[in-house]
Design a protein around this motif. Sequence first.
Motif, PDB file in Angstrom:
ATOM      1  N   ALA A 197      16.673  67.173  62.804  1.00 38.01           N
ATOM      2  CA  ALA A 197      17.574  66.646  61.439  1.00 38.01           C
ATOM      3  C   ALA A 197      17.522  67.369  60.253  1.00 38.01           C
ATOM      4  O   ALA A 197      16.565  68.199  60.065  1.00 38.01           O
ATOM      5  N   GLY A 198      18.494  67.281  59.430  1.00 35.18           N
ATOM      6  CA  GLY A 198      18.655  67.826  58.174  1.00 35.18           C
ATOM      7  C   GLY A 198      17.602  67.273  57.001  1.00 35.18           C
ATOM      8  O   GLY A 198      16.855  66.220  57.534  1.00 35.18           O
ATOM      9  N   PRO A 199      17.531  67.780  55.980  1.00 37.23           N
ATOM     10  CA  PRO A 199      16.743  67.227  54.982  1.00 37.23           C
ATOM     11  C   PRO A 199      17.068  65.780  54.456  1.00 37.23           C
ATOM     12  O   PRO A 199      15.969  64.917  54.534  1.00 37.23           O
ATOM     13  N   ARG A 200      18.412  65.553  54.558  1.00 36.92           N
ATOM     14  CA  ARG A 200      18.468  64.126  53.995  1.00 36.92           C
ATOM     15  C   ARG A 200      18.314  63.106  55.011  1.00 36.92           C
ATOM     16  O   ARG A 200      17.625  62.083  54.842  1.00 36.92           O
ATOM     17  N   LEU A 201      18.566  63.321  56.446  1.00 34.11           N
ATOM     18  CA  LEU A 201      18.266  62.431  57.417  1.00 34.11           C
ATOM     19  C   LEU A 201      16.799  62.477  57.591  1.00 34.11           C
ATOM     20  O   LEU A 201      16.370  61.109  57.904  1.00 34.11           O
ATOM     21  N   SER A 202      16.147  63.353  57.413  1.00 35.87           N
ATOM     22  CA  SER A 202      14.580  63.287  57.593  1.00 35.87           C
ATOM     23  C   SER A 202      13.949  62.520  56.561  1.00 35.87           C
ATOM     24  O   SER A 202      13.158  61.727  56.697  1.00 35.87           O
TER      25      SER A 202
ATOM     26  N   ILE B 196      15.579  59.963  54.930  1.00 32.07           N
ATOM     27  CA  ILE B 196      15.783  58.484  55.355  1.00 32.07           C
ATOM     28  C   ILE B 196      14.842  57.909  56.396  1.00 32.07           C
ATOM     29  O   ILE B 196      14.112  56.977  56.086  1.00 32.07           O
TER      30      ILE B 196
END
Lengths: 247, 247
Positions: free
Chosen positions: A167-172, A174
């Motif tokens: 996952a990218g930073p945003r998904l991580s 969340i």
Amino acid sequence: MTPKFKAAAARRTSRVAADHRERSFDVAYRKLRELIVRGRLSPGSRVVEADIARRLEISRTPVRSALHRLQQEGYVVAYRTTRQARLAVAPLTKEDSRELYWIVGHIEGLAGRLLAQQDEASRAHVVERLLASNAELSKLAEGGSGDPSRIFDLDMGFHQVLVDSAAGPRLSAIHAAIKPQTERYWRLYASAITDQLGKSVEEHAHIIEAIERGDADAAERAIQLNWQLGAERLARVIESLGERGSW
Amino acid sequence: MTPKFKAAAARRTSRVAADHRERSFDVAYRKLRELIVRGRLSPGSRVVEADIARRLEISRTPVRSALHRLQQEGYVVAYRTTRQARLAVAPLTKEDSRELYWIVGHIEGLAGRLLAQQDEASRAHVVERLLASNAELSKLAEGGSGDPSRIFDLDMGFHQVLVDSAAGPRLSAIHAAIKPQTERYWRLYASAITDQLGKSVEEHAHIIEAIERGDADAAERAIQLNWQLGAERLARVIESLGERGSW
DNA sequence: GAATCCGCGATTGTATACAAAAAAGGAGCG
DNA sequence: CGCTCCTTTTTTGTATACAATCGCGGATTC
């Protein structure tokens, strides 16, 4: 040792070896979340800044910061939303658990999708870690021994691998914000979990296999299914407990 | 309504309605977000509490609250994460835009899936609102007139209907936290958008049709596609602008 | 002249004082 | 006994003072 020298030494160490002093509001956040997750603060009970501050022996300021964050993440809710908010520990309801597990399942499903799309070398590395993690769980399932905390941590670790490696930073972010909330429900049926553990191990095996094949759709579905079944197991327990909002 | 409740309610409303003052940190949050979204605070530029406090003519305390929230939502990032954080406006990058649009597409896709699973009466009501919203967009597209802000608001409204009518509180909260960030990127190609508007209207029509049919899979896919195509249109613009992190 | 150290201004984190508002309680009236 | 109004208490929101720390630039040393 002269004060001067001491100060210089202190500065040097602080620059090189990390001084592990944490900010108060980080500590407050961590401790409060722990209190809520472990049920030492009952669902539905009021949360008063001054009380928490006394309990943690710090001022209200960092407590406020921590509470704002906990509120945004959903551990704490404002039950009066005029100018002055009154906070309470978020209650545990069947509806909320359903939405929570559903969301987490889909978030992690997306991570699994990304993971399955990576090149084979990366996937092989991750699969190795997943297998190791699942092997430990399997051992616990066979042994029938049941430290529920240990089981939860292992299961959590398994899923964390999925997110961390794809996952990218945003998904991580969340995921990090909402995933730990499942622990609040997990603890409700911690005792009844050991016999279900074998099924979970099996579901994990399906996830691993899909990732190994690089089948993105299958990986996403398998992860969603794992959470959906978990939600159903949980629902049955809640049902049998008579759905008391607070305890 | 019993006299007791009526009297109490009347007293409450009369007192609240008299001075509907907002909390300072809510105002600060709203204004700061606006400044960032509209680019009056450049991506990458430092954010200093005292400066903001002076600018908004309030103390640092509510500014801190607002900044914490903005940081958690991703509008602001800490570029040094020791004991003392230093904040900066989150930069606009191609990678970030891709993840952002991807996530929003999937979140709204989930909402659309739930929506399509509702009973026909509820769906019909929502479809009506969606059609009205899309009709306005269509009118703007034909007219070729282009107040980009108006276009964005309308498009935003369309998507908001999807979430409001189906998503639970948690999904709505996540959506509310991340969705507005797309506006930051939208503004990058606001001028180039009017000719693309027709395509967007068409994609919306597909969404509506899937919901009307009650086809959950198709609805989810259509919504995801709408965002994916939006991301691609955006990527082309960013490419042509030479991807400068700040402006 | 370059590297290092030191000190000072800038900036964030914490505590506390104060203001405002919600809730709780109590006297008076019917 | 219940309702209303008023007072008191509790609790949140804001401002400000203070402490800790970060970073930069100038001084010092070789």
